[in-house]
Design an enzyme around this catalytic site. Structure first.
Site, PDB file in Angstrom:
ATOM      1  CB  SER A  76      -0.904   0.031   1.236  1.00 51.50           C
ATOM      2  OG  SER A  76      -1.653  -1.159   1.319  1.00 51.50           O
TER       3      SER A  76
HETATM    4  N1  SAH Z   1      -1.112  -4.845   3.868  1.00 46.70           N
HETATM    5  C1  SAH Z   1      -0.401  -5.155   2.651  1.00 46.70           C
HETATM    6  C2  SAH Z   1      -1.217  -4.769   1.437  1.00 46.70           C
HETATM    7  C3  SAH Z   1      -1.247  -5.867   0.449  1.00 46.70           C
HETATM    8  S1  SAH Z   1      -2.447  -5.731  -0.821  1.00 46.70           S
HETATM    9  C4  SAH Z   1       0.981  -4.552   2.644  1.00 46.70           C
HETATM   10  O1  SAH Z   1       1.279  -3.755   3.542  1.00 46.70           O
HETATM   11  O2  SAH Z   1       1.786  -4.893   1.779  1.00 46.70           O
HETATM   12  C5  SAH Z   1      -3.791  -6.679  -0.145  1.00 46.70           C
HETATM   13  C6  SAH Z   1      -3.535  -8.127   0.149  1.00 46.70           C
HETATM   14  O3  SAH Z   1      -4.809  -8.692   0.520  1.00 46.70           O
HETATM   15  C7  SAH Z   1      -3.017  -8.963  -1.013  1.00 46.70           C
HETATM   16  O4  SAH Z   1      -1.808  -9.578  -0.657  1.00 46.70           O
HETATM   17  C8  SAH Z   1      -4.124  -9.997  -1.246  1.00 46.70           C
HETATM   18  O5  SAH Z   1      -3.641 -11.270  -1.607  1.00 46.70           O
HETATM   19  C9  SAH Z   1      -4.798 -10.044   0.115  1.00 46.70           C
HETATM   20  N2  SAH Z   1      -6.172 -10.538   0.116  1.00 46.70           N
HETATM   21  C10 SAH Z   1      -7.166 -10.321  -0.793  1.00 46.70           C
HETATM   22  N3  SAH Z   1      -8.284 -10.982  -0.460  1.00 46.70           N
HETATM   23  C11 SAH Z   1      -7.997 -11.651   0.703  1.00 46.70           C
HETATM   24  C12 SAH Z   1      -8.737 -12.535   1.536  1.00 46.70           C
HETATM   25  N4  SAH Z   1      -9.990 -12.899   1.265  1.00 46.70           N
HETATM   26  N5  SAH Z   1      -8.130 -13.038   2.635  1.00 46.70           N
HETATM   27  C13 SAH Z   1      -6.838 -12.712   2.933  1.00 46.70           C
HETATM   28  N6  SAH Z   1      -6.081 -11.890   2.179  1.00 46.70           N
HETATM   29  C14 SAH Z   1      -6.649 -11.370   1.071  1.00 46.70           C
END
Ligand code: SAH
Length: 224
Positions: A76
């Site tokens: 993010s």
């Molecule tokens: N907090 C992260 C942001 C990653 S983007 C960071 O700091 O890097 C969002 C993430 O949510 C992705 O890795 C994606 O795979 C995950 N995601 C999407 N749907 C999800 C679900 N149902 N359960 C768990 N993770 C999920």
């Protein structure tokens, strides 16, 4: 709660933009953008974001932008991490569950501010990389490979739940795992029209406030 120390010189190699000065500039930008929580700003000043992305992108680590982390996902934007963390960083919030570990950067920021941090990721490959980073930085974070929609009932209730993937609304299964008085911070709405919301659980139900427009990767069902 964790204190970060300066990363070793080996972690800083290759690019001036991974320096403390680049990080300081980013913090000034976040402050100018309206982030007021000094504890959040200090944690982000100390935490080496370049360790959470591929080395090929490390020189861009302290730009205020989301960056690809593989598997179609992104780390993010720092401003959004700061905004979400600030929204959670209130009295009596000590036990936090994150949905969407991704790179692990947001979870690492949380681990420096809150007593107990749990995080769930649906993509195994990303979670394995994130866990390596947690070990390297000696962060105390509990993580599991699962569909975040089920939450973590064995460890509930949580003081707060933070979602870093967007969907139309948050499922009751997850909402039920937040204690009365607790909060949920999550991007909700369809692609292109997402709003970051903070919901607070009262004795009679939930109240909701908007924290602004955001753009997150979609929430996906099942594990990969
Ligand atoms: N907090 C992260 C942001 C990653 S983007 C960071 O700091 O890097 C969002 C993430 O949510 C992705 O890795 C994606 O795979 C995950 N995601 C999407 N749907 C999800 C679900 N149902 N359960 C768990 N993770 C999920």
């Amino acid at each position: 709660m964790t204190r970060f120390t300066a990363p070793p010189p080996s972690a800083m190699k290759g690019a001036g933009m991974t320096s403390q000065r680049a990080r300081d500039r980013l913090i000034e930008r976040l402050r100018a953008g309206g982030i007021k929580d000094e504890a959040v700003l200090e944690v982000m000043r100390a935490l080496p974001r370049h360790l959470f992305i591929d080395e090929a992108l490390a020189s861009r680590a302290y730009e205020d932008t989301a960056l690809p982390i593989g598997m179609g996902q992104t780390i993010s934007q720092p401003y959004v991490v700061a905004l979400m963390t600030q929204a959670l960083h209130v009295d009596r919030v000590e036990k936090v569950l994150e949905i969407g570990t991704g790179s692990g950067y947001q979870a690492a920021v949380l681990a420096a501010l809150f007593k107990e941090v749990f995080t769930i990721e649906r993509i195994d490959e990303l979670l394995r990389l994130a866990r390596k980073r947690f070990r390297k930085l000696a962060l105390n974070i509990r993580s599991k490979h699962d569909d975040g929609n089920v939450g973590w009932p064995e460890c509930a209730p949580f003081d707060a739940v933070l979602a870093t993937a967007a969907r139309e609304s948050i499922d009751p299964t997850l909402l039920d795992q937040v204690r009365v008085g607790g909060i949920v911070v999550a991007p909700v709405g369809p692609p292109g029209q997402q709003t970051l919301v903070r919901m607070t659980r009262g004795t009679e139900g939930w109240t909701k406030e908007s924290l602004g427009a955001v753009s997150f990767v979609p929430w996906v069902k099942g594990v990969a």
